[in-house]
Motif scaffolding. Structure first.
Motif, PDB file in Angstrom:
ATOM      1  N   LEU A 244      15.225  67.894   3.992  1.00 49.05           N
ATOM      2  CA  LEU A 244      16.355  68.742   3.603  1.00 49.05           C
ATOM      3  C   LEU A 244      15.883  70.112   3.118  1.00 49.05           C
ATOM      4  O   LEU A 244      16.489  71.147   3.438  1.00 49.05           O
ATOM      5  CB  LEU A 244      17.170  68.045   2.513  1.00 49.05           C
ATOM      6  N   ALA A 245      14.785  70.128   2.347  1.00 53.77           N
ATOM      7  CA  ALA A 245      14.245  71.410   1.887  1.00 53.77           C
ATOM      8  C   ALA A 245      13.747  72.249   3.060  1.00 53.77           C
ATOM      9  O   ALA A 245      13.895  73.482   3.078  1.00 53.77           O
ATOM     10  CB  ALA A 245      13.115  71.160   0.889  1.00 53.77           C
ATOM     11  N   ILE A 247      15.003  72.203   6.086  1.00 51.25           N
ATOM     12  CA  ILE A 247      16.199  72.755   6.743  1.00 51.25           C
ATOM     13  C   ILE A 247      16.713  73.975   5.985  1.00 51.25           C
ATOM     14  O   ILE A 247      17.083  74.997   6.585  1.00 51.25           O
ATOM     15  CB  ILE A 247      17.284  71.666   6.861  1.00 51.25           C
ATOM     16  N   GLU A 248      16.741  73.891   4.660  1.00 50.74           N
ATOM     17  CA  GLU A 248      17.190  75.040   3.868  1.00 50.74           C
ATOM     18  C   GLU A 248      16.264  76.236   4.073  1.00 50.74           C
ATOM     19  O   GLU A 248      16.715  77.389   4.182  1.00 50.74           O
ATOM     20  CB  GLU A 248      17.243  74.657   2.390  1.00 50.74           C
ATOM     21  N   THR A 249      14.965  75.979   4.135  1.00 51.87           N
ATOM     22  CA  THR A 249      14.010  77.073   4.368  1.00 51.87           C
ATOM     23  C   THR A 249      14.212  77.694   5.745  1.00 51.87           C
ATOM     24  O   THR A 249      14.148  78.921   5.908  1.00 51.87           O
ATOM     25  CB  THR A 249      12.575  76.547   4.232  1.00 51.87           C
ATOM     26  N   ILE A 251      17.001  77.830   7.430  1.00 50.97           N
ATOM     27  CA  ILE A 251      18.227  78.639   7.394  1.00 50.97           C
ATOM     28  C   ILE A 251      17.960  79.987   6.731  1.00 50.97           C
ATOM     29  O   ILE A 251      18.457  81.035   7.171  1.00 50.97           O
ATOM     30  CB  ILE A 251      19.344  77.867   6.667  1.00 50.97           C
ATOM     31  N   PHE A 252      17.141  79.989   5.682  1.00 48.60           N
ATOM     32  CA  PHE A 252      16.800  81.252   5.022  1.00 48.60           C
ATOM     33  C   PHE A 252      16.000  82.164   5.962  1.00 48.60           C
ATOM     34  O   PHE A 252      16.247  83.379   6.034  1.00 48.60           O
ATOM     35  CB  PHE A 252      16.002  80.967   3.749  1.00 48.60           C
ATOM     36  N   CYS A 271      17.619  68.188  11.904  1.00 49.13           N
ATOM     37  CA  CYS A 271      18.828  67.432  11.555  1.00 49.13           C
ATOM     38  C   CYS A 271      18.704  65.979  12.010  1.00 49.13           C
ATOM     39  O   CYS A 271      19.112  65.049  11.285  1.00 49.13           O
ATOM     40  CB  CYS A 271      20.051  68.092  12.188  1.00 49.13           C
TER      41      CYS A 271
END
Length: 296
Positions: A244-245, A247-249, A251-252, A271
């Motif tokens: 999950l981290a 994926i967030e990275t 997106i950033f 995902c």
């Protein structure tokens, strides 16, 4: 030796003739030039043969149903051969002011050229004029030939097709006591206003309101922590959080400098991995809860 001296003047003469023929510059001219005036009823049809420098015998007056057609062939006046000029225009000079109009002439590769002025389908440049012109044929070919400027005569197009001429600055009627030019009011414009600052009191209130929920949460957590039984989660939970981290990275990074087509492949792959690792983590947590005596 004597024969050589006798032939020397002949050689000099031949050299001069060759140099003259090389450096001689041709001149543009026209042949088989004709002006045809045609109309729908054929009553005022006429044909004029032009020969430079003789212009048309009389001014040409066109009606709404008549047309003017000029046809000719461009030649080199020295050799008589056909020439393709680099520029060919028909200049229409206004007889009263400087509202001149220049129309291009269609020229084929063999030097044949023609132009038509049809009041039924007039050129847009002819509409905002007075309608009375002096015609001049202009032909040029840079430095290769001497250009041609042949005055053809005068022509009048019908006033019914003309549009009102735009008024110029000096065409405006003067007003009594008003100068022709006067200073205008100076314009002021603020391109960007200075950023507004917030006072310390309002800033402090905003900080307190923002941090108040966190203070309440910490206070409640302090009361509940003695009754909580902390357990180390399984490794699959850490893997799920790590995905999950990631994926967030991603997106950033996409927000900073990636394109959408660059984001989609790794995003879809992560995902799928997140869904798989999350399912495994939930299964292991459920097994631990059942072993501890929890309800299914």
């Amino acid at each position: 030796m004597l024969s050589f001296l006798r032939s020397t003047p002949v050689l000099v003469l031949l050299t001069l003739l060759a140099t003259t023929s090389v450096t001689a510059k041709g001149a543009l001219g026209i042949k088989a030039a004709k002006v045809a005036i045609t109309s729908l009823d054929g009553l005022n049809d006429a044909t004029y043969t032009l020969k430079e420098p003789t212009p048309l015998p009389s001014p040409i007056v066109l009606s709404e149903t008549s047309s003017f057609k000029l046809a000719f062939s461009v030649i080199d006046t020295i050799s008589g051969e056909s020439v393709y000029p680099q520029q060919a225009h028909l200049l229409l000079e206004d007889l009263q002011d400087d509202d001149d109009v220049t129309l291009p002439i269609t020229v084929k590769s063999n030097g044949k050229a023609q132009i038509t002025i049809n009041p039924a389908k007039p050129h847009p440049a002819l509409l905002p004029t007075r309608g009375k012109f002096r015609l001049t044929l202009l032909l040029s070919s840079l430095n290769e030939y001497t250009p041609l400027a042949y005055p053809l005569g005068e022509i009048c197009i019908p006033e019914s097709i003309l549009q009102p001429r735009p008024r110029k600055r000096h065409d405006l009627p003067p007003r009594a006591g008003e100068p022709a030019f006067q200073p205008e009011q100076e314009l002021f414009h603020t391109f960007k206003e200075d950023p507004k600052t917030v006072g310390w009191a309002k800033s402090g209130v905003g900080i307190v309101v923002t941090l108040a929920p966190w203070g309440v949460l910490l206070a409640l957590f302090g009361k509940l922590s003695p009754s909580l039984n902390f357990q180390t989660p399984p490794i699959s939970s850490y893997v799920f959080l790590l995905v999950l981290a990631t994926i967030e990275t991603l997106i950033f990074v996409y927000w900073v400098g990636l394109k959408l087509y660059q984001l989609l492949p790794p995003f879809l792959g992560l995902c799928a991995i997140a869904a798989y690792t999350g399912l495994i983590a939930l299964r292991e947590l459920r097994e631990r809860r059942l072993k501890a005596g929890g309800t299914p």
